[in-house]
Design an enzyme around this catalytic site. Structure first.
Site, PDB file in Angstrom:
ATOM      1  N   GLY B 269      16.356  40.586 -26.492  1.00 22.49           N
ATOM      2  CA  GLY B 269      17.239  40.194 -25.397  1.00 22.49           C
ATOM      3  C   GLY B 269      18.074  38.974 -25.767  1.00 22.49           C
ATOM      4  O   GLY B 269      18.418  38.769 -26.938  1.00 22.49           O
ATOM      5  N   SER B 270      18.290  38.131 -24.764  1.00 20.14           N
ATOM      6  CA  SER B 270      19.280  37.056 -24.931  1.00 20.14           C
ATOM      7  C   SER B 270      18.912  36.005 -25.966  1.00 20.14           C
ATOM      8  O   SER B 270      19.790  35.268 -26.416  1.00 20.14           O
ATOM      9  CB  SER B 270      19.497  36.364 -23.585  1.00 20.14           C
ATOM     10  OG  SER B 270      19.923  37.305 -22.645  1.00 20.14           O
ATOM     11  N   THR B 271      17.634  35.900 -26.327  1.00 16.27           N
ATOM     12  CA  THR B 271      17.281  34.891 -27.337  1.00 16.27           C
ATOM     13  C   THR B 271      17.920  35.230 -28.689  1.00 16.27           C
ATOM     14  O   THR B 271      17.974  34.393 -29.577  1.00 16.27           O
ATOM     15  CB  THR B 271      15.749  34.785 -27.524  1.00 16.27           C
ATOM     16  OG1 THR B 271      15.208  36.088 -27.599  1.00 16.27           O
ATOM     17  CG2 THR B 271      15.108  34.023 -26.399  1.00 16.27           C
ATOM     18  N   PHE B 272      18.423  36.468 -28.814  1.00 17.65           N
ATOM     19  CA  PHE B 272      19.057  36.853 -30.076  1.00 17.65           C
ATOM     20  C   PHE B 272      20.543  36.459 -30.101  1.00 17.65           C
ATOM     21  O   PHE B 272      21.180  36.489 -31.143  1.00 17.65           O
ATOM     22  CB  PHE B 272      18.902  38.365 -30.294  1.00 17.65           C
ATOM     23  CG  PHE B 272      19.135  38.797 -31.714  1.00 17.65           C
ATOM     24  CD1 PHE B 272      18.164  38.601 -32.689  1.00 17.65           C
ATOM     25  CD2 PHE B 272      20.355  39.363 -32.094  1.00 17.65           C
ATOM     26  CE1 PHE B 272      18.387  38.977 -33.999  1.00 17.65           C
ATOM     27  CE2 PHE B 272      20.580  39.748 -33.418  1.00 17.65           C
ATOM     28  CZ  PHE B 272      19.600  39.553 -34.377  1.00 17.65           C
ATOM     29  N   LYS B 273      21.085  36.086 -28.935  1.00 20.12           N
ATOM     30  CA  LYS B 273      22.530  35.782 -28.856  1.00 20.12           C
ATOM     31  C   LYS B 273      22.951  34.667 -29.812  1.00 20.12           C
ATOM     32  O   LYS B 273      23.996  34.781 -30.470  1.00 20.12           O
ATOM     33  CB  LYS B 273      22.923  35.457 -27.410  1.00 20.12           C
ATOM     34  CG  LYS B 273      22.966  36.706 -26.542  1.00 20.12           C
ATOM     35  CD  LYS B 273      23.213  36.368 -25.082  1.00 20.12           C
ATOM     36  CE  LYS B 273      23.159  37.635 -24.224  1.00 20.12           C
ATOM     37  NZ  LYS B 273      23.067  37.317 -22.795  1.00 20.12           N
TER      38      LYS B 273
END
Lengths: 188, 549
Positions: B269-273
């Site tokens: 999810g967003s932690t990969f952004k």
């Protein structure tokens, strides 16, 4: 070759030489019976007179005494070997005894030392286990809500910047005169 | 003549007997003697101890005893023996008497008796008592490091964790089985070396406890907290739940043995952004000062992509790249990655090691999953979902490794939990060989992304991780979980990653909480407070003073 001079049994010197121990001397002594000496006492001297000539003749002849036959070389070597073997046997017996006692000692020493090692290892293991169990127990107590302890917080922590390490200072030698003497003992 | 004859006869008889013993039965008798001389003993330790980075022993061998009794050989009445043994083996005298009645010999009364108990039993000087020694691995800190260290089973076989992956280094060399000097048992060549972990059990304890309370609070299925020193790849803490007590591994469920932080995949999810932004910056597709338009919701190849806060705040309008991270804008990320050639994007993901294992020194690691290159390149939706961290999967450990590249100037380090073998003086005597760190981002790129992540904690979704006096970078993540039919369901996986301190970035902390329950279960509400609590302790243990102090 050993020669012996037939001593005059009447002279004290001859008596001394007769009494000298030794197989050849004793053999010669038997040639002159004790009765003959007794006959030479002053009371019987007259009856002994006819044999004096023969004695004088004896005085002048030198007879060779029968001695031990010379040992053959092989016997001497054997004798030497026997003596050597006796000494060698003695040494070997001593060495065998020493080796035996050494093996017995080593055996008991190794057993004793290995027991000690085992005991020490056991103690080390128990100490380690007990020490860590204690840490765990303290941690569990600290974590229980009853302990009312909190996690570390940066706001509750004082961070001190360590001073840069300084050069070690050599202590100047203090003369014994420089020590201050107390006027009276303290602590009484 | 008679005597001589008798002596001669005896000598001949003895000679014949000697010859018979020596020549005929010799080998057999020798074997029997060797058998008698051999002392069957159990070596006190078969494996080296395991210690943490502070020198606390986390696994050590010890002797335990099993008590066997032979009632037919007792020199005292049965009730007397039972009453004497009862308190030592903690069994009621009546129960012991019942056991004694079962058979005449060889009754197993109790196992796992400590050395001290065995000593007391021996001290009773009872006949018909046997104490059989055995080795046992003791884990004094119980479940604290179970998922890292693993356990040794009853047969002395390593079954999990480091006990398994480092068994060659942990095992002492096998002793020669022939009897040694004076018929003593052969001695194991022991040394004073221990296997040292990079994990600090103090921090581990904080992480494990806070993880457990977070899971309880949100009724979550499982979770993990990982702390890494990004400079070296050393793991400083690895809290995993569920866990088990390795001393009582036989009571645990099979599921509990799994260290899911390295063996299970999740969609980040967003932690990969931030990683995607670093890829785009590295490729020169965007500049840190660029602006883009966030519609809040866009149709994409027949699918609809929208921000998680679209229903509340709609589109964000024209925003900066930093704002994309600050508001965790999915649409913004899609626009950023649209500018990048899909082929190059896929290559960049591969270069980061996605789809491969990290090489962590723990067993049963699973490689991440990435779509095929052809599928990724041909379908725009694949690249679009990857832009906001969905459509591919990796382990929490790999996520940590990737985030570390932002903290250490763009280097892909190999995560590890073992420092090496150390002697009593703490000097390294052996160190595992690890591949050299690979430069994947320019240091300036990682610094730029780090500053964007700082904005997330300062006034974005990562506010709950703020710590007064420190510059903290972070990113929340709340991903929908795919159900067993391959569709996104209602369950979520929430996460938060943080890098501290921004001034001198070094430590990476990642928390992943699987299936937290309740309407307010997001990365910012579940994982961020957990990460904050761990960072508080981390900064104290690592002596990181606040800024301006």
């Amino acid at each position: 070759m050993v020669y012996a001079v037939k001593p005059d049994p009447q002279t004290p010197a001859a008596r001394r030489s007769i009494s000298t121990p030794g197989p050849s001397a004793r053999m010669r002594q038997t040639a002159v019976p004790r009765t003959a000496r007794r006959r030479n006492s002053p009371a019987e001297r007259s009856t002994a007179r006819p044999s004096e000539r023969s004695i004088a003749r004896l005085h002048s002849t030198v007879t060779s005494l029968p001695t031990q036959p010379r040992l053959p070389l092989w016997l001497k070597v054997l004798g030497g070997l026997q003596q050597g073997a006796t000494v060698g046997t003695g040494c070997l017996v001593a060495a065998a005894l020493a080796t035996y006692s050494w093996t017995v000692y080593i055996d008991s020493a190794v057993t004793r030392t290995s027991r000690q090692l085992d005991r020490l290892e056991s103690q080390a293991q128990q100490m380690t286990s007990a020490n860590e169990a204690l840490k765990q127990s303290i941690a569990e107590q600290a974590e229980s809500p009853a302990a009312k302890l909190q996690d570390f917080k940066t706001s509750d922590t004082i961070f001190l910047t360590p001073e840069p390490s300084r050069e070690p200072v050599e202590p100047s030698p203090v003369s014994p005169l420089a020590t201050v003497e107390m006027p009276h003992p303290l602590g009484y | 003549m008679m005597v001589w004859g008798l002596l001669l006869f005896s000598m001949v008889g003895l000679t014949v007997q000697l010859a018979q013993l020596q020549l005929e039965e010799g080998p057999e008798l020798l074997a029997m003697a060797r058998e008698q001389q051999k002392i069957y003993s159990v070596s006190r330790a078969a494996r080296r101890p395991v210690i943490d980075s502070q020198g606390n022993v986390v696994a050590v061998d010890r002797m335990v005893y099993t008590l066997f009794v032979h009632p037919s050989m007792f020199n005292q009445p049965l009730p007397e023996v039972a009453s004497q043994l009862s308190s030592l083996v903690e069994i009621e005298p009546t129960a012991l008497l019942e056991q004694f009645g079962q058979q005449e010999t060889g009754i197993r009364v109790a196992g796992n008796l400590s050395e001290e108990t065995a000593k007391r039993i021996r001290g009773l000087q009872l006949d018909g008592i046997d104490l059989l020694p055995a080795q046992q691995r003791l884990y004094p800190h119980q479940e604290l490091l179970a998922q890292v260290v693993g356990y040794i089973d009853y047969d002395g076989t390593a079954q999990a964790g480091l006990e398994y992956s480092y068994q060659d280094q942990l095992l002492y060399e096998e002793p020669d089985q022939t009897p040694g000097l004076a018929g003593l048992p052969p001695v194991v060549a022991k040394d004073d070396q221990s296997l040292q972990l990079t994990i600090d059990s103090r921090l581990q304890r904080v992480a494990q406890r806070n993880l457990a309370s977070t899971l309880a609070q949100h009724r979550a299925k499982r979770g993990t907290v990982l702390v890494m020193d990004s400079a070296s790849g050393e793991i400083l803490a690895m809290a995993v739940s569920p866990t088990y007590d390795p001393n009582r591994y036989y009571d645990a469920d099979v599921e509990q043995f799994k260290n899911w932080a390295v063996s299970d995949l999740y969609e980040p999810g967003s932690t990969f952004k931030p990683i995607n932004i670093a890829i785009a910056l590295e490729a020169g597709v965007i500049n840190p000062d660029d602006q883009l338009y966030d519609e809040g919701r866009i149709p994409y190849e027949g699918w609809t992509i929208q921000n998680s806060d679209f229903s509340v705040s709609g589109g964000h309008g024209t925003i900066s790249i930093t704002d994309v991270l600050r508001y965790s804008s999915n649409v913004g990320m899609v626009h950023i990655m649209e500018g990048m050639d899909r082929e190059a994007y896929y290559s960049a993901l591969e270069a980061l090691g996605l789809g491969q294992e990290t090489g962590v020194d723990l067993p049963a690691e699973t490689a991440g999953q990435l779509k095929d290159r052809s599928e990724f390149v041909s379908k725009g939706i694949e690249a679009a979902t990857t832009a906001f961290g969905q459509g591919f999967s990796l382990t929490p450990m790999q996520m940590l490794q990737l985030q570390a590249t932002l903290a250490n100037g763009g280097k892909l380090v190999t995560p590890h939990v073992v420092r090496g073998l150390v002697n009593q003086a703490g000097e390294l005597t052996w160190q595992p060989q690890r591949p050299a760190p690979k430069q994947v981002f320019d240091p300036s790129v990682s610094q730029q992304v780090l500053e964007m992540m700082e904005a997330v904690v300062k006034d974005g979704t990562g506010k709950p991780a703020q710590i007064s006096g420190y510059r903290i970078a972070g990113k929340t993540g709340t991903a929908q979980k795919a159900n067993e039919f391959g569709q996104y369901g209602n369950q979520r996986i929430t996460s938060f990653v943080s890098i501290v301190p921004v001034d001198d970035p070094r430590y990476v902390v990642l928390a992943v909480i699987d299936e937290p329950q309740g309407d307010n279960a997001y990365g910012s509400t579940v994982a961020a407070p957990l990460v904050k609590s761990v960072i508080e302790s981390l900064l104290v243990f690592e002596r990181v003073p606040p800024q301006g102090s």
